[in-house]
Design a protein around this motif. Structure first.
Motif, PDB file in Angstrom:
ATOM      1  N   VAL A   1       0.841  -1.207   0.000  1.00 46.70           N
ATOM      2  CA  VAL A   1       0.000   0.000   0.000  1.00 46.70           C
ATOM      3  C   VAL A   1       0.868   1.246   0.000  1.00 46.70           C
ATOM      4  O   VAL A   1       0.602   2.217  -0.727  1.00 46.70           O
ATOM      5  CB  VAL A   1      -0.947  -0.002   1.223  1.00 46.70           C
ATOM      6  N   GLN A   2       1.927   1.227   0.796  1.00 48.95           N
ATOM      7  CA  GLN A   2       2.832   2.383   0.853  1.00 48.95           C
ATOM      8  C   GLN A   2       3.493   2.620  -0.505  1.00 48.95           C
ATOM      9  O   GLN A   2       3.638   3.765  -0.952  1.00 48.95           O
ATOM     10  CB  GLN A   2       3.892   2.154   1.933  1.00 48.95           C
ATOM     11  N   THR A   3       3.891   1.524  -1.144  1.00 45.32           N
ATOM     12  CA  THR A   3       4.526   1.640  -2.466  1.00 45.32           C
ATOM     13  C   THR A   3       3.554   2.225  -3.485  1.00 45.32           C
ATOM     14  O   THR A   3       3.901   3.146  -4.245  1.00 45.32           O
ATOM     15  CB  THR A   3       5.004   0.257  -2.948  1.00 45.32           C
ATOM     16  N   PHE A   4       2.324   1.711  -3.484  1.00 42.24           N
ATOM     17  CA  PHE A   4       1.314   2.200  -4.426  1.00 42.24           C
ATOM     18  C   PHE A   4       1.010   3.673  -4.186  1.00 42.24           C
ATOM     19  O   PHE A   4       0.895   4.461  -5.132  1.00 42.24           O
ATOM     20  CB  PHE A   4       0.039   1.372  -4.302  1.00 42.24           C
ATOM     21  N   ASN A   5       0.848   4.062  -2.919  1.00 43.18           N
ATOM     22  CA  ASN A   5       0.534   5.459  -2.593  1.00 43.18           C
ATOM     23  C   ASN A   5       1.664   6.389  -3.014  1.00 43.18           C
ATOM     24  O   ASN A   5       1.426   7.496  -3.506  1.00 43.18           O
ATOM     25  CB  ASN A   5       0.262   5.606  -1.099  1.00 43.18           C
ATOM     26  N   SER A   6       2.892   5.933  -2.829  1.00 44.36           N
ATOM     27  CA  SER A   6       4.050   6.751  -3.220  1.00 44.36           C
ATOM     28  C   SER A   6       4.063   6.958  -4.736  1.00 44.36           C
ATOM     29  O   SER A   6       4.316   8.075  -5.217  1.00 44.36           O
ATOM     30  CB  SER A   6       5.331   6.054  -2.770  1.00 44.36           C
ATOM     31  N   ILE A   7       3.751   5.903  -5.485  1.00 43.65           N
ATOM     32  CA  ILE A   7       3.717   5.996  -6.955  1.00 43.65           C
ATOM     33  C   ILE A   7       2.625   6.957  -7.408  1.00 43.65           C
ATOM     34  O   ILE A   7       2.833   7.800  -8.281  1.00 43.65           O
ATOM     35  CB  ILE A   7       3.501   4.597  -7.562  1.00 43.65           C
ATOM     36  N   LEU A   8       1.451   6.857  -6.781  1.00 41.68           N
ATOM     37  CA  LEU A   8       0.323   7.709  -7.175  1.00 41.68           C
ATOM     38  C   LEU A   8       0.571   9.164  -6.792  1.00 41.68           C
ATOM     39  O   LEU A   8       0.174  10.083  -7.516  1.00 41.68           O
ATOM     40  CB  LEU A   8      -0.966   7.198  -6.534  1.00 41.68           C
ATOM     41  N   GLN A   9       1.216   9.384  -5.641  1.00 38.04           N
ATOM     42  CA  GLN A   9       1.503  10.754  -5.210  1.00 38.04           C
ATOM     43  C   GLN A   9       2.483  11.438  -6.145  1.00 38.04           C
ATOM     44  O   GLN A   9       2.323  12.610  -6.510  1.00 38.04           O
ATOM     45  CB  GLN A   9       2.068  10.739  -3.773  1.00 38.04           C
ATOM     46  N   GLU A  10       3.500  10.701  -6.548  1.00 38.26           N
ATOM     47  CA  GLU A  10       4.530  11.276  -7.412  1.00 38.26           C
ATOM     48  C   GLU A  10       4.148  11.250  -8.887  1.00 38.26           C
ATOM     49  O   GLU A  10       4.720  11.979  -9.698  1.00 38.26           O
ATOM     50  CB  GLU A  10       5.845  10.514  -7.211  1.00 38.26           C
ATOM     51  N   GLY A  11       3.178  10.388  -9.238  1.00 33.48           N
ATOM     52  CA  GLY A  11       2.795  10.255 -10.646  1.00 33.48           C
ATOM     53  C   GLY A  11       3.863   9.591 -11.480  1.00 33.48           C
ATOM     54  O   GLY A  11       3.916   9.761 -12.701  1.00 33.48           O
ATOM     55  N   LYS A  12       4.739   8.838 -10.823  1.00 32.49           N
ATOM     56  CA  LYS A  12       5.841   8.155 -11.511  1.00 32.49           C
ATOM     57  C   LYS A  12       5.758   6.664 -11.217  1.00 32.49           C
ATOM     58  O   LYS A  12       5.456   6.251 -10.102  1.00 32.49           O
ATOM     59  CB  LYS A  12       7.192   8.697 -11.041  1.00 32.49           C
ATOM     60  N   ILE A  13       6.056   5.855 -12.221  1.00 31.71           N
ATOM     61  CA  ILE A  13       5.989   4.407 -12.086  1.00 31.71           C
ATOM     62  C   ILE A  13       7.342   3.808 -12.452  1.00 31.71           C
ATOM     63  O   ILE A  13       8.015   4.310 -13.365  1.00 31.71           O
ATOM     64  CB  ILE A  13       4.863   3.832 -12.976  1.00 31.71           C
ATOM     65  N   PRO A  14       7.806   2.785 -11.726  1.00 31.57           N
ATOM     66  CA  PRO A  14       9.104   2.172 -12.064  1.00 31.57           C
ATOM     67  C   PRO A  14       9.127   1.671 -13.507  1.00 31.57           C
ATOM     68  O   PRO A  14       8.147   1.104 -13.991  1.00 31.57           O
ATOM     69  CB  PRO A  14       9.198   0.997 -11.081  1.00 31.57           C
ATOM     70  N   GLU A  15      10.249   1.882 -14.168  1.00 32.18           N
ATOM     71  CA  GLU A  15      10.358   1.522 -15.582  1.00 32.18           C
ATOM     72  C   GLU A  15      10.169   0.023 -15.816  1.00 32.18           C
ATOM     73  O   GLU A  15       9.591  -0.385 -16.824  1.00 32.18           O
ATOM     74  CB  GLU A  15      11.711   1.976 -16.137  1.00 32.18           C
ATOM     75  N   GLU A  16      10.646  -0.798 -14.871  1.00 31.99           N
ATOM     76  CA  GLU A  16      10.526  -2.248 -15.059  1.00 31.99           C
ATOM     77  C   GLU A  16       9.072  -2.709 -15.014  1.00 31.99           C
ATOM     78  O   GLU A  16       8.746  -3.801 -15.479  1.00 31.99           O
ATOM     79  CB  GLU A  16      11.361  -3.006 -14.014  1.00 31.99           C
ATOM     80  N   TRP A  17       8.199  -1.891 -14.455  1.00 30.77           N
ATOM     81  CA  TRP A  17       6.771  -2.215 -14.425  1.00 30.77           C
ATOM     82  C   TRP A  17       6.106  -1.964 -15.774  1.00 30.77           C
ATOM     83  O   TRP A  17       4.986  -2.396 -16.003  1.00 30.77           O
ATOM     84  CB  TRP A  17       6.064  -1.391 -13.346  1.00 30.77           C
ATOM     85  N   CYS A  18       6.769  -1.237 -16.634  1.00 29.19           N
ATOM     86  CA  CYS A  18       6.155  -0.815 -17.900  1.00 29.19           C
ATOM     87  C   CYS A  18       6.593  -1.662 -19.089  1.00 29.19           C
ATOM     88  O   CYS A  18       6.207  -1.367 -20.223  1.00 29.19           O
ATOM     89  CB  CYS A  18       6.476   0.656 -18.176  1.00 29.19           C
TER      90      CYS A  18
END
Length: 435
Positions: free
Chosen positions: A3-20
Motif C-alpha cells: 500500500v505504501q509503495t502504491f501510494n508513493s507511486i500515485l503521489q509522485e505520478g511516476k511508475i518504475p520503468e521495469e513495471w512498464c
C-alpha cells in the motif's frame, strides 16, 4: 508495504520503468507460419503493477458510473450492461421500423486495429478535457512514456521497443481508457443527430467499445453522420477497416431495411472508397450474432449447425474419452449456442438435432448403442451419469435470464439520454504529439 509503495507511486505520478515492460509471445492461429498476420500476440507483464491497475480500474469504474461521463449509448465495460443490450436495442429498432413502415439506414463501423491505433497525445487531451485529476493524468502519461515491449522469437528476446502508440495489452485500465478516449465522438453524434427513433427516443449511434453502429431513418442525415464520424476518427488517426473479400461480414459496411441502390463513399488515405452494401436478406456478424434485416433465422441455424458438425468431426478424429468429450461440449459448444440463442429464437428441431449429434458422438466413444446408454448422458456425475448438458433446456433458461436482465436495465438506459453538458463539450483535438 504494498500500500505504501502504491501510494508513493500515485503521489509522485511516476511508475518504475521495469513495471512498464511487456514480453510479447506470438501464438500461431492458422495458415502459413511465414505470414506474421497468422500469429496472435499475447502480452505478459509484471504482476505487481496489474494489482495497482486493477485497483484503479475499480475506482475509475465507480467514478464513470457516478459522474455519468460515458454516453448512454456506449455499453462497453459499463456495469450491468453487456453485448445483449446493444443487439437487443438494434433488433427492437429494426422491428419498430418494420411495424411503422419506416426505412432504416444502418452502417456498421469497424475500426482497424482500434486499440493499437490510440494516439497518446489524443488520450491525454481527452483526459484533460474531462477534468480528470492532474495526478492521475500524469500517472497515465508516465506509464505510456515508459512503456516498452520485447518480442520473444525462438526463445530469444528482442531489445526493448518503445510503445509509441496504442494502449497496453492486458492492462486492466486499457479498456476504460479506450471508451473514455472514443466517448467524445459518440457524445457528439448523440447530441447532434436524431438518428433512429424508438419510444420517442433518438438513437443515432450504438457502441460497444469499438463496435459502432450508425442508424437513421433519413438518407441525408445518415450520410451526414457517416461523414462526421469518419472525419472525427481521422482526426485521432483511427481508420475504418473494409472487407478484402465479399464473404467477410465483420468489417465496415452499410445496409437498409428496404433494399436500395444508393452508393456511399468515404475517403481513406486520400483515396475515395465505396462502403460495401449488404442487402437486407444477407447477414452481418455483429458482436457474435448473425443479423439480417428480414429476420430470417434459417441461415443462422445452418451456420450454428455447421459449427457443431465441424466440432463433432474434430472430436471423433481425436483420442478423447467420452468424459473428455462431454467436458469439451459443455464448456465450448453449448455456451456458444446459448449465447447466440438468447436473443434470436431457433426452432426446436435445431436443438433436437444438436443433442442427437452430441449423443451420437458420446455413444461412439463409449462403444455402446444409444438405447442402452441413454440414461448415462444427461444424469449428473454424482448419480452415475456423464452430465451432458441439454442444449434446449439451458438455452431456454438463459433466454429467461437475459430477458429479465434486459427488463431491469435496458429501459432506464435507453431513455436516460441526458448527460451533464459541461462534461460533453466537443473536444477539438489538436495534432500535437508529445515527445
Amino acid at each position: 508495504m504494498m500500500v505504501q509503495t502504491f501510494n508513493s507511486i500515485l503521489q509522485e505520478g511516476k511508475i518504475p520503468e521495469e513495471w512498464c515492460n511487456s514480453i510479447i509471445k506470438l501464438i500461431h492461429k492458422s495458415g502459413s507460419p511465414q505470414d506474421i498476420a497468422n500469429f496472435r500476440p499475447i502480452s505478459l507483464s509484471n504482476t505487481l503493477p496489474k494489482i495497482l491497475f486493477k485497483i484503479l480500474q475499480n475506482r475509475l469504474k465507480k467514478l464513470l458510473n457516478k459522474s455519468q461521463l460515458i454516453s448512454t449509448l456506449q455499453n462497453g465495460f459499463v456495469e450491468t450492461f453487456s453485448t445483449h443490450h446493444n443487439v437487443s436495442m438494434l433488433l427492437n429498432i429494426i422491428e419498430d421500423s418494420k411495424n411503422n413502415g419506416k426505412q432504416l439506414f444502418t452502417c456498421y463501423i469497424d475500426i482497424k486495429k482500434a486499440y493499437d491505433s490510440v494516439q497518446h497525445w489524443a488520450l491525454e487531451q481527452t483526459l484533460l478535457n474531462y477534468n480528470f485529476d492532474k495526478k492521475f493524468i500524469e500517472f497515465i502519461k508516465d506509464i505510456y512514456k515508459k512503456s516498452t515491449i520485447q518480442i520473444e522469437v525462438n526463445n530469444i528476446l528482442t531489445e526493448k521497443i518503445p510503445l509509441l502508440s496504442g494502449i497496453r495489452q492486458g492492462c486492466p485500465l486499457s479498456c476504460l481508457l479506450f471508451i473514455i478516449h472514443i466517448n467524445p465522438i459518440i457524445q457528439k453524434i448523440q447530441k447532434k443527430y436524431k438518428g433512429a427513433i424508438i419510444e420517442n427516443t433518438s438513437v443515432p449511434i450504438i457502441a460497444f467499445v469499438d463496435d459502432i453502429i450508425i442508424l437513421s431513418h433519413n438518407l441525408e442525415e445518415f450520410q451526414a453522420i457517416i461523414k462526421d464520424i469518419f472525419e472525427c476518427l481521422k482526426t485521432i488517426q483511427f481508420q475504418p477497416s473494409f472487407p478484402t473479400n465479399p464473404s467477410d461480414t465483420t468489417k465496415t459496411a452499410f445496409t437498409t431495411l428496404i433494399e436500395t441502390n444508393i452508393t456511399l463513399q468515404t475517403e481513406v488515405n486520400e483515396k475515395i472508397i465505396n462502403i460495401p452494401y449488404i442487402v437486407p436478406s444477407e447477414f452481418y456478424r455483429f458482436l457474435g450474432f448473425h443479423l439480417s434485416f428480414n429476420g430470417d433465422t434459417s441461415k443462422i441455424e445452418q451456420k450454428e449447425l455447421g459449427k457443431v458438425w465441424k466440432m463433432n468431426a474434430f472430436l471423433k478424429r481425436k483420442a478423447f474419452t467420452a468424459i473428455q468429450c462431454v467436458e469439451i461440449i459443455n464448456k465450448t459448444i453449448i455456451p456458444s449456442i446459448i449465447y447466440r440463442s438468447q436473443l434470436i429464437s431457433l426452432p426446436d428441431s435445431f436443438y433436437k438435432l444438436v443433442d442427437n449429434l452430441h449423443s451420437s458422438l458420446i455413444y461412439r466413444k463409449m462403444n455402446k448403442h444409444g438405447r442402452n446408454a441413454f440414461w448415462r448422458l444427461e444424469n449428473p456425475t454424482k448419480n452415475g451419469g456423464l452430465g451432458l448438458l441439454n442444449s434446449k433446456i439451458y438455452s431456454v433458461a438463459s433466454q429467461i435470464s437475459t430477458t429479465l436482465r434486459l427488463l431491469v436495465t435496458s429501459h432506464e438506459k435507453l431513455l436516460d439520454v441526458t448527460v451533464n453538458p459541461a462534461k460533453t463539450k466537443e473536444i477539438q483535438w489538436n495534432y500535437t504529439p508529445t515527445n
